[in-house]
Scaffold this motif. Structure first.
Motif, mmCIF file in Angstrom:
data_model
loop_
_atom_site.group_PDB
_atom_site.id
_atom_site.type_symbol
_atom_site.label_atom_id
_atom_site.label_comp_id
_atom_site.label_asym_id
_atom_site.label_seq_id
_atom_site.Cartn_x
_atom_site.Cartn_y
_atom_site.Cartn_z
ATOM 1 N N GLY A 63 0.808 -1.215 0.000
ATOM 2 C CA GLY A 63 0.000 0.000 0.000
ATOM 3 C C GLY A 63 0.845 1.271 0.000
ATOM 4 N N ILE A 64 2.134 1.139 -0.246
ATOM 5 C CA ILE A 64 3.050 2.285 -0.159
ATOM 6 C C ILE A 64 3.492 2.730 -1.551
ATOM 7 N N PHE A 65 3.437 4.040 -1.777
ATOM 8 C CA PHE A 65 3.952 4.649 -3.005
ATOM 9 C C PHE A 65 5.343 5.202 -2.705
ATOM 10 N N THR A 66 6.323 4.890 -3.574
ATOM 11 C CA THR A 66 7.696 5.372 -3.416
ATOM 12 C C THR A 66 8.063 6.225 -4.624
ATOM 13 N N ALA A 67 8.423 7.485 -4.397
ATOM 14 C CA ALA A 67 8.741 8.410 -5.495
ATOM 15 C C ALA A 67 9.983 7.940 -6.243
ATOM 16 N N PRO A 68 9.893 7.720 -7.554
ATOM 17 C CA PRO A 68 11.069 7.278 -8.318
ATOM 18 C C PRO A 68 12.011 8.425 -8.690
ATOM 19 N N VAL A 69 11.487 9.655 -8.699
ATOM 20 C CA VAL A 69 12.290 10.822 -9.054
ATOM 21 C C VAL A 69 11.849 12.014 -8.206
ATOM 22 N N ARG A 70 12.704 13.015 -8.166
ATOM 23 C CA ARG A 70 12.376 14.258 -7.459
ATOM 24 C C ARG A 70 11.377 15.054 -8.293
ATOM 25 N N GLY A 71 10.281 15.454 -7.681
ATOM 26 C CA GLY A 71 9.275 16.205 -8.423
ATOM 27 C C GLY A 71 8.069 16.536 -7.558
ATOM 28 N N VAL A 72 7.076 17.099 -8.214
ATOM 29 C CA VAL A 72 5.817 17.454 -7.543
ATOM 30 C C VAL A 72 4.765 16.409 -7.921
ATOM 31 N N TYR A 73 4.152 15.834 -6.911
ATOM 32 C CA TYR A 73 3.165 14.770 -7.095
ATOM 33 C C TYR A 73 1.813 15.216 -6.532
ATOM 34 N N GLN A 74 0.760 14.695 -7.128
ATOM 35 C CA GLN A 74 -0.594 14.960 -6.645
ATOM 36 C C GLN A 74 -1.236 13.638 -6.216
ATOM 37 N N PHE A 75 -1.877 13.652 -5.040
ATOM 38 C CA PHE A 75 -2.542 12.463 -4.509
ATOM 39 C C PHE A 75 -4.000 12.791 -4.203
ATOM 40 N N ALA A 104 -14.995 -1.920 1.616
ATOM 41 C CA ALA A 104 -14.267 -2.638 0.561
ATOM 42 C C ALA A 104 -15.320 -3.363 -0.245
ATOM 43 N N TYR A 105 -16.011 -2.585 -1.077
ATOM 44 C CA TYR A 105 -17.119 -3.117 -1.857
ATOM 45 C C TYR A 105 -16.628 -3.497 -3.260
ATOM 46 N N THR A 106 -17.421 -4.420 -3.852
ATOM 47 C CA THR A 106 -17.070 -4.845 -5.212
ATOM 48 C C THR A 106 -17.185 -3.686 -6.203
ATOM 49 N N GLY A 107 -17.932 -2.673 -5.834
ATOM 50 C CA GLY A 107 -18.094 -1.495 -6.708
ATOM 51 C C GLY A 107 -16.909 -0.546 -6.643
ATOM 52 N N HIS A 108 -15.939 -0.838 -5.759
ATOM 53 C CA HIS A 108 -14.716 -0.019 -5.629
ATOM 54 C C HIS A 108 -15.047 1.445 -5.314
ATOM 55 N N TYR A 109 -15.787 1.650 -4.248
ATOM 56 C CA TYR A 109 -16.156 3.006 -3.837
ATOM 57 C C TYR A 109 -14.988 3.746 -3.171
ATOM 58 N N THR A 110 -14.097 2.992 -2.568
ATOM 59 C CA THR A 110 -12.938 3.590 -1.891
ATOM 60 C C THR A 110 -11.707 3.446 -2.785
ATOM 61 N N THR A 111 -11.052 4.556 -3.079
ATOM 62 C CA THR A 111 -9.921 4.542 -4.010
ATOM 63 C C THR A 111 -8.778 5.424 -3.508
ATOM 64 N N PHE A 112 -7.591 5.136 -4.036
ATOM 65 C CA PHE A 112 -6.384 5.905 -3.724
ATOM 66 C C PHE A 112 -5.621 6.079 -5.034
ATOM 67 N N SER A 113 -5.295 7.339 -5.393
ATOM 68 C CA SER A 113 -4.637 7.622 -6.673
ATOM 69 C C SER A 113 -3.526 8.654 -6.498
ATOM 70 N N GLY A 114 -2.598 8.638 -7.415
ATOM 71 C CA GLY A 114 -1.511 9.626 -7.397
ATOM 72 C C GLY A 114 -0.820 9.689 -8.743
ATOM 73 N N GLN A 115 -0.157 10.813 -8.999
ATOM 74 C CA GLN A 115 0.561 10.965 -10.257
ATOM 75 C C GLN A 115 1.631 12.044 -10.122
ATOM 76 N N LEU A 116 2.653 11.928 -10.950
ATOM 77 C CA LEU A 116 3.713 12.931 -11.009
ATOM 78 C C LEU A 116 3.245 14.073 -11.915
ATOM 79 N N LEU A 117 3.263 15.297 -11.372
ATOM 80 C CA LEU A 117 2.875 16.453 -12.171
ATOM 81 C C LEU A 117 4.046 16.943 -13.021
ATOM 82 N N PHE A 118 5.201 17.111 -12.411
ATOM 83 C CA PHE A 118 6.388 17.534 -13.164
ATOM 84 C C PHE A 118 7.636 17.276 -12.338
ATOM 85 N N LEU A 119 8.760 17.169 -13.037
ATOM 86 C CA LEU A 119 10.047 16.938 -12.378
ATOM 87 C C LEU A 119 10.582 18.227 -11.781
ATOM 88 N N MET A 120 11.463 18.083 -10.818
ATOM 89 C CA MET A 120 12.102 19.231 -10.154
ATOM 90 C C MET A 120 13.624 19.119 -10.323
#
Length: 244
Positions: free
Chosen positions: A153-165, A228-244
Motif C-alpha cells: 500500500g506504499i507509493f515510493t517516489a522514483p524521481v524528485r518532483g511534484v506529485y498529486q494524490f 471494501a465493496y465490489t463497486g470499488h467506492y474507496t480509491t487511492f490515486s496519485g501521479q507525477l505532475l512535473f520533475l524538479m
C-alpha cells in the motif's frame, strides 16, 4: 713516356680546348712552358666554378633537408591533432550517448501514475482497529512506473518532483470513516466523516514535493473503518505532475 702530371695536364687541356672550340691540339699546341702557363688559369677557373656549384648544391640540399624536416614535424603535429580530435569525438559521442540514456531514463521515470482500490469478491468493511493501520489497496487500475506497491500500500517516489494524490473514502455510518495521508511516516492531511444513520463519504487531495525515495501511504485511523465493496467506492490515486 708521359708522367701522371702530364697526363692530368693533357686531360685538362682537352677539356679547355673542347670548351673553346679547338679540336686539333697537335697543330696548334704551343711549347710546353707556354701551354702550362696558359692552361693553369683555366683549370683553376673550372675548379672554382665546380667548387662554387658544389657549395651551392650543398646549401640547396641543406635547405631542402630543413624543409623536409619542417614538413615532417608539421605532419607529426597534424597526425597528433587528428588523433586528439578522434579522442575528443569519441569522448563527445560517449557523453552524448550517456545524456541520451539519461534523458530516456528521465522520460521513462517522468511517466508516473497509479490508481487502486480493494480486491474483494463480496462487500465488506476494513476496520475498525485499535491502532492506526496502513490501507493496502491491492486492486490496481493503473500503475505506470510501478512506483506503487499493491502488496504494502506504499507509493515510493522514483524521481524528485511534484506529485498529486487523491483519495475517496466510502463506508456505512455505524462507525466513523476516514484515513490519513502520510509522507515518510509523518501526517500530512486527513479525511474523516462522523458516525451517521446513513452511508458516509469523505475525500481529500494534496500536492507534495517529493525527493527520490520518499514514501506516501494512507493510514486508517483508530476506531474508523472504510468500505471494501465490489463497486470499488474507496480509491487511492496519485501521479507525477512535473520533475524538479
Amino acid at each position: 713516356m708521359k708522367t701522371p702530371g702530364a697526363v692530368l695536364l693533357w686531360s685538362a687541356l682537352v677539356v679547355v680546348a673542347a670548351e673553346s672550340g679547338h679540336t686539333n691540339l697537335q697543330d696548334e699546341a704551343p711549347g710546353p712552358a707556354q701551354t702550362q702557363q696558359s692552361c693553369q688559369p683555366d683549370i683553376y677557373t673550372v675548379l672554382r666554378e665546380m667548387t662554387a656549384l658544389i657549395t651551392e648544391q650543398t646549401v640547396e640540399l641543406r635547405h631542402t633537408k630543413t624543409q623536409m624536416e619542417a614538413m615532417e614535424t608539421r605532419l607529426r603535429a597534424s597526425e597528433k591533432t587528428v588523433e586528439e580530435q578522434r579522442v575528443e569525438l569519441r569522448l563527445t559521442k560517449t557523453q552524448m550517448e550517456k545524456q541520451i540514456a539519461e534523458l530516456k531514463k528521465d522520460n521513462g521515470d517522468s511517466k508516473v501514475a497509479f490508481s487502486a482500490s480493494f480486491a474483494v469478491s463480496v462487500n465488506k468493511h476494513i476496520g475498525p482497529f485499535n491502532t492506526a493501520t496502513t490501507l493496502i489497496f491491492n486492486h490496481v487500475f493503473i500503475n505506470i512506473g510501478s512506483a506503487y506497491d499493491p502488496n504494502t500500500g506504499i507509493f515510493t517516489a522514483p524521481v524528485r518532483g511534484v506529485y498529486q494524490f487523491r483519495y475517496h473514502i466510502f463506508a456505512g455510518g455505524t462507525h466513523g470513516a476516514g484515513a490519513n495521508l502520510l509522507k515518510n511516516g509523518q501526517h500530512v492531511v486527513a479525511a474523516y466523516n462522523h458516525i451517521a444513520s446513513h452511508d458516509i463519504n469523505t475525500s481529500q487531495g494534496v500536492s507534495l514535493q517529493l525527493e527520490k525515495g520518499d514514501t506516501v501511504c494512507l493510514r486508517l485511523g483508530q476506531g474508523a473503518w472504510v468500505s471494501a465493496y465490489t463497486g470499488h467506492y474507496t480509491t487511492f490515486s496519485g501521479q507525477l505532475l512535473f520533475l524538479m
